[in-house]
Scaffold this motif. Structure first.
Motif, PDB file in Angstrom:
ATOM      1  N   TRP A  13      -1.347  -8.455   3.303  1.00  0.00           N
ATOM      2  CA  TRP A  13      -2.462  -9.349   2.463  1.00  0.00           C
ATOM      3  C   TRP A  13      -1.890 -10.673   2.291  1.00  0.00           C
ATOM      4  N   TYR A  29      -7.403  -9.419   1.843  1.00  0.00           N
ATOM      5  CA  TYR A  29      -6.741  -8.314   2.549  1.00  0.00           C
ATOM      6  C   TYR A  29      -6.879  -8.845   4.139  1.00  0.00           C
ATOM      7  N   THR A  79      -4.157  -3.949   8.995  1.00  0.00           N
ATOM      8  CA  THR A  79      -3.047  -2.870   8.503  1.00  0.00           C
ATOM      9  C   THR A  79      -2.156  -2.835   9.696  1.00  0.00           C
ATOM     10  N   GLY A 132       0.687  -1.196   0.123  1.00  0.00           N
ATOM     11  CA  GLY A 132      -0.006  -0.019  -0.053  1.00  0.00           C
ATOM     12  C   GLY A 132       0.951   1.406   0.049  1.00  0.00           C
ATOM     13  N   LYS A 163       0.025  -2.243   4.717  1.00  0.00           N
ATOM     14  CA  LYS A 163      -1.023  -3.124   4.677  1.00  0.00           C
ATOM     15  C   LYS A 163      -0.652  -4.437   4.503  1.00  0.00           C
TER      16      LYS A 163
END
Length: 958
Positions: A731, A742, A745, A724, A729
């Protein structure tokens, strides 16, 4: 080569001064020397940096470091990119524009060719504040000026001179704003003249400040008239005329603590009328109202400084105040008062209710903190009547309580009922009922604020020992015999006790209790459990003292990795029968005791579905892809008690069927974050390592890929961190579905960090933050079951670019890296994931190193780098050099499959990126036997590699 700097500043006032200076070095024509320019610009100016080169050549801009991109490959990399933009005039001029300069923009800007990296120019930008303008020689009508401040470099110097005959007077500079004497003045005497200079740093903090130079006969005497008065103004003044309406109240405020006089006047039809000497004024009619503020010092009239406030007044009814207007004003005020009063009454009522709720909870917590003593000392019959009178319990509840056999059980039943009651004052009334017969209990309720000492290390040790005897523990211990201690120490609440006891058998209740203790946040839970066991289970307590949980690998299961794979293949050959017959509940105990599955993983599997088949499928998936080499050996042992027929089938499955299962999966390396001279690619590359050398692209990464991200594999999924725009982020790529998902964070975005899994938790260690160029020392943990990121601890030293961290026995080993000064280090940091603490190995690495890649092989870590190769033995704590296996590249990928070490080539010393995938047998590295790296496959293009991992793809449905 030509170099320009365009400075475009919109000046709205004559008192803004622009200072621009150029210092150009290495002006050449046709040679390769870079142009160096120094620029000074004011805050909020527009700055354009021009890089002139051939129109066909792509360029990139860097800020402060050739690795810190401002602009490259059509994208902006600045932390304040919204204020930067680039333009190309198609004539070879590449312009970087900063529309409004800030202080953080100061530094070096480099312009270089994108393909070759050759630097074209270097520009140093110095950011200045605008020079101040000083108004001096003030009088009651206002300031006269301007007078320029005596500016010398970064300081403002104000001179105050007085002539005298006889005794030299004292000159003192004072601040009008706070009426304090300033100590930053320097005085010197000359014949019949005294000069005092006030020296201040040029800083906008002094905007609007007034400084006065005054004479006194002595340091303690009153002040005489002022010799010099100076007002400093940095920014242009604006017309702050405010709009008001009839009946509005206006205030003429001042920040000064001096003696102030106010004069309100009204300007109407070219006439000025004096209105009031008060600070506040109520508007009576339309017009221009003006407030004049006069300052004087110690009642001395020789200094009067005026400032003004203009108020523009409008009226919707032509300035006439009618009776209707009065009603329209008074009625809303009355309504507001009534509403406000009702609101206050409601607020007081809610506040009282909330206070009672808090007090009730406090008393309840205190009683739970002395639970065992309470049930031993209190007779419920002594407190039931007040509770019945207040309708907290009914007569039926009273009968149910008194029907218990002993006073202790009656008291427990009463507390259980009160804890489940919705009455806000249940425990408040209980405390009042205790006052007459149990004053000592009431005193302890009011005074019992002590809490047990937390010993994290001891708690973890006891937890490991209980897991090591999990089967015997759950078979022997009845939770009812330990609840009193746990409730008194606030490890278990009354509601949690009731939920645990809802289980049918004592064994299931014991499992539920251990599940709760593992997942609760109390760091002394198992210490209290050990104390609770002493009274009823001395044999269990004795075994806790003798079992050494560190011997988890020295059990009866000394079979080879081959045996584990053989059992796995046989179980999958009877997959459908296994799913229909086996209930995971019956095999979890041994899997937990042998630490193949932990409590949280068990709970996660059991929550997958209510169907037994789905839970069994989830268990087999976990065992298939977990890192425990004896997972299926332990599973077979766990099956013997409840499923002997399944065990018999495992022993008789045909070898041909075994081999047929092994062809249902293919091992592949997934690579993301590929980068060449054109920028970072979003492509996801799949490299087969099962014998074939096929390389393919299987889609693109959904989020924005960033440089120097990191990845780790858990449960056959590749987790990638640092994605990101803000590099924060997480994933994951699930190999079962071949889809990206996802996750969460991170608390703090970062790159150049290292990651690794310990059980189901992904640990993120150290790293680098571009904004502020900070090297991190914190450790974050992403729990894949709870789907939550938390900061769990810190490293001993902040570090980035350490490559991989290696997990071994619940600890993470971070080898080398770069420190906050961007220097390679040679220490090894060991982060304990159970205690969340970090220490340094006494044995340092043979050389200081960064960007190492590492893999775990049995009890060793194999570390490869550009110019070195090490082997670290965890049991012996020693390093061995294997330099013949050095990689000659950095930013490469590395993983292990089928006893081979695969290397995905990166970038060599010339910056050239390589495209081939090579491998070497691990045994050659361990034995230091020379062998050539063998070519396995080639990438679509030459790349450097940031994130990668090995997963298994299902070829044939089971």
């Amino acid at each position: 080569m030509d170099q320009m700097m365009l400075l475009n500043s919109q000046r709205q006032n004559w008192n803004r001064l622009v200072l621009i200076s150029f210092m150009i070095y290495g002006m050449t024509s046709g040679n390769n020397e870079a142009v160096v320019i120094k620029i000074e610009a004011l805050v909020n100016d527009k700055v354009s940096l021009n890089c002139h080169t051939d129109a066909s050549i792509d360029i990139q801009w860097h800020f402060n470091s050739i690795f810190n991109y401002v602009f490259a490959g059509g994208r902006l990399w600045s932390p304040h990119k919204e204020r930067l933009r680039t333009e190309d005039d198609n004539a070879g001029s590449h312009i970087l524009i900063i529309p409004r300069v800030r202080g953080e923009d100061a530094g070096w800007y480099y312009c270089s060719e994108q393909d070759t990296g050759r630097r074209i120019n270097s520009t140093h930008l110095t950011v200045l504040y605008s020079n101040p303008v000083c108004f001096s020689n003030m009088h009651p009508d206002g300031f006269v000026g301007p007078n320029t401040c005596n500016l010398k470099q970064e300081n403002m110097i104000f001179n105050c001179v007085v002539s005298f005959n006889g005794t030299s007077p004292h000159l003192i500079w004072r601040s009008l704003n706070d009426n304090e004497t300033l100590n930053s003045s320097i005085c010197e005497d000359k014949p019949n003249r005294r000069n005092c200079s006030l020296i201040l740093k040029s800083d906008p903090v002094y905007d609007g400040s007034i400084f006065i130079c005054q004479t006194t006969a002595s340091i303690d005497s009153n002040f005489n008239c002022s010799t010099e008065v100076v007002k400093i103004q940095y920014f242009s003044s604006t017309n702050d005329t405010a709009k008001k309406y009839v009946n509005d109240k206006v205030n003429c405020s001042t920040k000064s603590n001096l003696i102030v006089k106010y004069n309100w006047t009204l300007q109407q039809n070219n006439r000025v009328t004096f209105l009031s000497s008060n600070q506040n004024l109520v508007i009576q009619k339309p017009g221009i109202y003006q407030c004049e503020v006069n300052y004087s010092i110690r009642n001395n009239s020789c200094l009067s400084l005026a400032s003004f406030l203009n108020v523009s007044v409008e009226s919707t009814n032509g300035g006439k105040i009618s009776g209707t207007t009065t009603i329209a004003i008074v009625l809303p005020i009355v309504l507001v008062f009534v509403v406000f009063s009702v609101g206050i009454i409601i607020w007081i009522h809610k506040r009282n209710r909330e206070n009672k709720r808090i007090e009730n909870q406090r008393i309840r917590n205190k009683i739970e903190g002395m639970y065992k003593d309470f049930v031993l000392e209190v007779n419920p019959e002594d407190v039931l009547e007040p509770l019945i009178q207040k309708s907290i319990i009914s007569n039926e509840d009273r009968v149910n309580v008194l029907n218990k056999e002993t006073d202790e059980n009656r008291c427990r039943a009463l507390l259980d009922h009160l804890s489940s009651s919705s009455h806000r004052e249940a425990f408040i009334v209980l405390k009042k009922a205790l006052t007459w017969n149990y004053p000592s209990i009431v005193t302890r309720i009011d005074a019992n604020d002590s809490s047990p000492v937390i010993k994290i290390q001891e708690n973890e040790r006891i937890k490991d020992k209980i897991v090591s005897m999990y089967i015997d523990f759950t078979s022997m211990v009845d939770p009812n015999n330990v609840f009193d201690h746990l409730i008194q120490s606030r490890i278990v609440s009354l509601e949690e006790k009731q939920k645990i006891m809802n289980n049918v058998t004592a064994k299931e209740g014991c499992r539920a209790l251990i599940d709760h203790l593992f997942c609760c946040s109390k760091e002394n839970a198992f210490i209290i459990l050990r104390e609770a066991l002493k009274e009823h289970y001395p044999r269990i307590t004795g075994r806790l003292k003798t079992i050494d949980s560190d011997d988890e690998n020295e059990d009866d299961y000394s079979r080879s990795k081959l045996e584990n794979e053989k059992i796995r293949n046989k179980i999958f050959c009877m997959y459908s029968e296994f799913l229909s017959d086996v209930d995971p509940v019956n095999v979890f105990d041994l899997l937990i005791q042998k630490k193949i599955v932990n409590i949280k993983q068990k709970q996660f599997i059991m929550k997958k579905s209510f169907k037994k088949e789905e839970r069994c499928r989830a268990l087999l998936d976990h065992l298939q892809f977990c890192s425990k080499e004896k997972a299926f050996i332990v599973l077979k042992e766990a099956l013997k008690e409840h499923y002997p027929r399944i065990v018999e089938r495992i022993d008789t499955v045909d070898t041909d069927d075994e081999n047929e299962f092994s062809t249902r999966f293919e091992s592949c390396i997934i690579v993301v974050g590929l980068r060449n001279g054109d920028g970072i690619y979003q492509d996801v590359v799949k490299i087969k390592v099962n014998g074939t050398s096929e390389v393919s692209t299987i889609g693109q990464l959904p989020p924005q890929m960033e440089m120097e991200s990191a990845a780790a594999v858990y449960d056959n999924s590749l987790f990638v961190t640092g994605l990101g725009e803000n590099c924060d982020k997480i994933w994951k790529f699930d190999a079962r579905s071949s889809k990206w998902e996802y996750c969460n964070t991170m608390i703090r975005g970062r790159r150049r960090h290292s990651v690794a899994f310990v059980d189901h938790v992904l640990y993120i260690c150290g790293g680098w933050v571009d904004d502020g160029e900070i090297t991190l020392d914190d450790v974050e943990a992403y729990d894949t079951i709870d789907d939550r990121c938390t900061t769990v601890g810190k490293l001993v030293h902040a570090v980035h670019s350490s490559g991989h961290c290696v997990p071994f026995k619940f600890s993470l080993y971070i080898f080398g890296g770069r420190d906050a000064n961007d220097k390679n280090v040679d220490y090894v940091q060991v982060y304990d994931t159970k205690l969340n603490s970090c220490t340094l190995l006494s044995k340092r690495m043979p050389v200081a190193y960064a960007l190492l890649r590492a893999v775990l092989w049995e009890n060793k870590a194999i570390l490869l780098g550009y110019s070195n190769c090490f082997i670290y033995n965890f049991d012996r704590g020693t390093f061995q050099m294997r330099d013949q296996f050095k990689t000659d590249v950095d930013y490469f990928g590395m993983t292990v499959h089928n006893e081979k070490l695969f290397l995905i080539r990166g970038r060599d010393s010339n910056g050239t990126r390589r495209d081939y995938v090579r491998y070497v047998p691990i045994v050659n590295i361990l034995n230091d036997e020379p062998i050539e790296w063998k070519l396995h496959a080639k990438l679509p293009k030459p790349f450097v590699v940031y994130a990668f991992g090995k997963v298994e793809f299902l070829l044939k449905q089971i």
